[in-house]
Design an enzyme around this catalytic site. Structure first.
Site, short mmCIF file in Angstrom:
data_model
loop_
_atom_site.label_atom_id
_atom_site.label_comp_id
_atom_site.label_asym_id
_atom_site.label_seq_id
_atom_site.Cartn_x
_atom_site.Cartn_y
_atom_site.Cartn_z
N TRP A 291 124.96 70.14 -26.76
CA TRP A 291 124.77 71.70 -27.57
C TRP A 291 124.73 72.08 -28.84
CZ3 TRP A 291 122.71 75.21 -25.38
CH2 TRP A 291 123.38 76.74 -25.63
N ALA B 270 121.05 71.91 -23.07
CA ALA B 270 121.00 71.83 -24.11
C ALA B 270 119.56 71.11 -24.19
CB ALA B 270 121.98 70.62 -25.08
N LYS C 63 133.33 77.91 -13.02
CA LYS C 63 131.89 77.52 -13.12
C LYS C 63 131.55 75.85 -12.40
CE LYS C 63 129.15 76.08 -16.33
NZ LYS C 63 128.65 74.89 -17.10
N ASP D 73 125.05 80.79 -14.64
CA ASP D 73 125.86 79.37 -15.42
C ASP D 73 126.29 78.84 -13.78
OD1 ASP D 73 126.03 77.76 -16.72
OD2 ASP D 73 127.77 78.84 -17.82
N THR E 175 124.14 75.17 -12.84
CA THR E 175 125.24 73.87 -12.45
C THR E 175 125.62 73.45 -11.94
OG1 THR E 175 126.52 75.28 -14.76
CG2 THR E 175 127.54 73.50 -14.38
N SER F 69 123.20 68.61 -15.57
CA SER F 69 124.34 69.15 -14.65
C SER F 69 125.36 67.51 -15.02
CB SER F 69 124.51 69.66 -13.63
OG SER F 69 126.18 70.00 -13.53
N ARG F 70 126.13 67.56 -16.37
CA ARG F 70 126.86 66.27 -15.79
C ARG F 70 128.35 66.65 -14.79
NH1 ARG F 70 128.90 67.50 -21.80
NH2 ARG F 70 127.08 67.39 -22.09
N GLU G 254 133.80 68.16 -18.19
CA GLU G 254 134.94 69.68 -18.49
C GLU G 254 135.64 70.29 -17.23
OE1 GLU G 254 135.52 70.53 -20.98
OE2 GLU G 254 133.89 70.35 -22.63
#
Length: 338
Positions: free
Chosen positions: A12, A138, A189, A242, A246, A252-253, A279
């Site tokens: 990012w 990103a 989120k 968002d 996501t 999306s991790r 996260e």
């Protein structure tokens, strides 16, 4: 042209550095690892995180924090949420009163329940903390694919200044005074995305994901309003926008980690396989703690915590969500109570 420092050379931070350089700004990109800074400066490609994306020669890349921060008008904080406080402490000696710092990470500190912008302002007295958030992977921003985000700042002049810094023909920026709402939406989120990914891993369908997204934003908004944020923030870019990207995106991790848990991995195995900071794992406990502090019902986030930290089977967590007491989605005053 402005002098901008991007603190954090992950995917990012690198993508935003590229965007800002193309916008005509003088950009410095800082990595906390000297060897990584040297490698990026030489190869001009983040091979592990943004393969095939060229880092323009105009971006200065360094591992020297003082060099990165010297005489900068804007500092962009692009480190993982769990590293925001420690990085802010390192940054503090090198910034001036009134320094503009834009947080682009998404999270809530578990031990204090503070937002990341509040942490930055606590560790860097005199700094003006702002936030940039929205549906923005990103991988796509670095390739110039059309993206929209929102900047949050305490005053309109600062918000408009940052809007001009980031805005481009492929990166549209809106502004808002609701820093708290923007940060809560961005952090929580990720927890809902873990649930959505888990549902995918279990083999559930689009109906399930739509339910998780819809009820997820309701939970987030309910908490945000209780904390003093604006309701409309959660139905904008940093809220539902968002959340959708996501929960659905291949990039999306958080969704990927959830998918792996739905397939049978535990939290640690899933994080290792994703090989990037997930996260939502760090925000899940904070989200649950906030729900209890403000007496707000957040059943999805509660079940995610049980799967992550109590070993609950994902399928059992979904079942428990489905058989909860019957609820009303909206109330019409013409109805009569029996």
């Amino acid at each position: 042209m402005s002098k901008v420092s991007v603190i954090g050379a992950g995917s990012w931070g690198t993508a935003l550095a590229i965007l800002l350089e193309k916008n005509g700004h003088q950009v410095t990109l800082w990595s906390h690892r000297e060897e990584e800074a040297e490698k990026l400066a030489k190869s001009r490609e983040h091979k592990s995180k943004l393969p095939g994306v060229h880092i323009p020669e105009g971006i200065a890349i360094t591992g020297d924090l003082e060099e990165a921060l010297k005489e900068k008008e804007v500092i962009v904080f692009a480190v993982p949420s769990v590293a925001v406080r420690s990085t802010a402490k390192k940054v503090s000696p090198y910034v001036n009163e009134g320094q503009l710092i834009v947080n682009v990470a998404k999270g809530i500190e578990e031990s204090t329940l503070m937002t990341l912008t509040d942490i930055i302002e606590e560790e860097i007295p005199g700094a003006k903390g702002c936030v940039l958030s929205g549906p923005s992977h990103a991988e796509e921003v670095s390739r110039g694919l059309p993206t929209t985000c929102v900047v949050g700042a305490k005053d309109k002049e600062t918000a408009e200044f940052l809007q001009n810094i980031f805005m481009s023909p492929v990166f549209r920026v809106y502004i808002s005074p609701d820093i708290l709402g923007i940060e809560l939406g961005g952090a929580l989120k990720n927890v809902i995305a873990l649930a959505a990914g888990t549902a995918d891993g279990l083999g559930y369908g689009d109906n399930t994901k739509a339910a998780l997204i819809t009820r997820g934003i309701t939970e987030i908004a309910r908490l945000g309003i209780a904390m003093g944020a604006r309701a409309d923030t959660f139905y904008g870019l940093s809220g539902i926008g968002d959340l959708i990207v996501t929960c659905a995106s291949k990039h999306s991790r958080n969704r990927k980690a959830g998918y792996l848990m739905g397939q049978g991995r535990n939290m640690y195995q899933a994080m290792d396989e994703v090989n990037m900071v997930v996260e939502g794992v760090y925000s899940a406990k904070a989200g649950l703690a906030l729900s209890k502090k403000y007496n707000v019902e957040m059943p999805i986030i509660e079940q995610v915590n049980k799967v992550l930290f109590e070993g609950k089977a994902p399928a059992e967590a979904v079942k428990e969500l489905m058989v909860r007491d019957k609820k009303i989605e909206s109330w019409d005053s013409t109805w009569t109570m029996e």
